[in-house]
Enzyme design. Structure first.
Site: not given
Ligand code: NAD
Length: 304
Positions: A143, A156, A189
């Site tokens: 991230s 985080y 995102i």
């Molecule tokens: N959205 C952003 O702005 C952003 C920015 C930087 C990093 N990220 C990272 O990207 C990744 C995805 O995030 P996102 O924004 O798509 O989130 P999201 O909440 O839309 O999707 C996350 C998915 O992971 C699944 N999940 C959660 N805990 C789990 C577990 N213990 N085992 C298996 N699956 C699990 C959830 O059910 C969900 O479907 C994460 O690692 C997040 O930290 C997101």
């Protein structure tokens, strides 16, 4: 054109947001997908989308904190899809709390899912890749928070900084096996996880304006980079951290009323009604005025 035909990819957290976007992007480049998520129905929905678009996909419910479940996941990739060439350790959650207020339980949950979960995922799939002896691609989702200190998100940030470093360590450890390891650092995102950060209505517009490229990131933006890292074209790329944030990190903070943010917005609007030469003349003039002001300030403060 990137071609992942004949490759099998495991994606954790594939039922939503970035994981779903990565799964769909890898599938559209030709990879077969094993979509994994703690919510099995969500994983199945993504796999169905891939199949409806003409690809091959299976789904499995797995909690990335469960070592045995991940070993089973790697075995499923081989048994049901015939291999395991790419793993995307994407599943993640966000738990808030400052150092003064965060509960031990929230701390443990955050670190277990985002940090240990990535370790367990890469260990299970990495061992399968080594067993198969055909090299592989590991992509870990870190991230922007791996490099930006965000008050109230310490656990985080620490988990993501850890993922970023682990990808570098594992790149060294797995290189002899022909396995590359890279991390991606998404900015803001447009996913459910980031909804609170993005806000709604005017707040959402302000968030978009704070990004130099003028919009939020979409899961496809991350999916496209994951495709490249997974491709033959990236065979010499390992140990890298790929910040994909529309320029946000170097804009210097999230505040939308900052001079930098206002400047970005003003230029973006000017570009709609001015020629390139007029925009150049305008920014040259503004730059000269800004330098004059800075020099006056420097003199007034006795600086060199
Ligand atoms: N959205 C952003 O702005 C952003 C920015 C930087 C990093 N990220 C990272 O990207 C990744 C995805 O995030 P996102 O924004 O798509 O989130 P999201 O909440 O839309 O999707 C996350 C998915 O992971 C699944 N999940 C959660 N805990 C789990 C577990 N213990 N085992 C298996 N699956 C699990 C959830 O059910 C969900 O479907 C994460 O690692 C997040 O930290 C997101």
């Amino acid at each position: 054109m990137l071609d992942l035909t004949g490759k099998v990819a495991v994606v954790t957290g594939a039922g939503s947001g970035i994981g779903r976007g990565i799964a769909l992007a890898l599938a559209s480049a030709g990879a077969d997908i094993l979509a994994a998520d703690i919510v099995g129905a969500r994983a199945e929905a993504t796999a169905r989308e891939v199949r409806e678009a003409g690809g091959a996909a299976a789904a499995q419910a797995v909690d990335v904190r469960d070592r045995a479940g991940l070993i089973d996941l790697a075995a499923t990739a081989v048994e049901q899809l015939g291999g395991l060439d790419i793993v995307v350790a994407n599943a993640g959650i966000g738990r808030g709390g400052t150092v003064l207020t965060m509960s031990e339980e929230d701390w443990n949950t955050q670190i277990d899912v985002n940090l240990k979960g990535v370790f367990l995922t890469v260990q299970a799939c990495g061992r399968e890749m080594v067993r198969r002896n055909r090299g592989g691609r590991v992509i870990a989702i870190a991230s922007l928070a791996a490099e930006r200190a965000s008050p109230g998100l310490g656990a985080y940030c620490a988990s993501k900084a850890g993922v970023r470093m682990l990808a570098r360590v594992w790149a060294q450890e797995l290189a002899p096996y022909g396995i590359t390891v890279n991390s991606i650092g998404p900015g803001i995102i447009d996913t459910p996880l980031a909804a609170g950060l993005i806000g709604e209505g005017d707040d959402r517009v302000q968030t978009e304006r704070a990004v130099p490229l003028g919009r939020l990131g979409y899961p496809e933006d991350i999916g496209n980079v994951a495709c490249w890292l997974a491709s033959d074209e990236a065979e010499y790329v390992t140990g890298t951290y790929n910040l994909i944030d529309g320029g946000l990190a170097d804009r210097g903070g999230f505040g939308t009323n900052s001079p930098q943010a206002q400047q970005v917005q003003m230029i973006r609007e000017a570009r709609q009604r001015m020629s390139g030469d007029q925009v150049l003349a305008m920014i040259d003039q503004q730059s000269a005025e800004a330098m004059k002001f800075a020099n006056e300030q420097r003199v007034a403060r006795g600086l060199q």
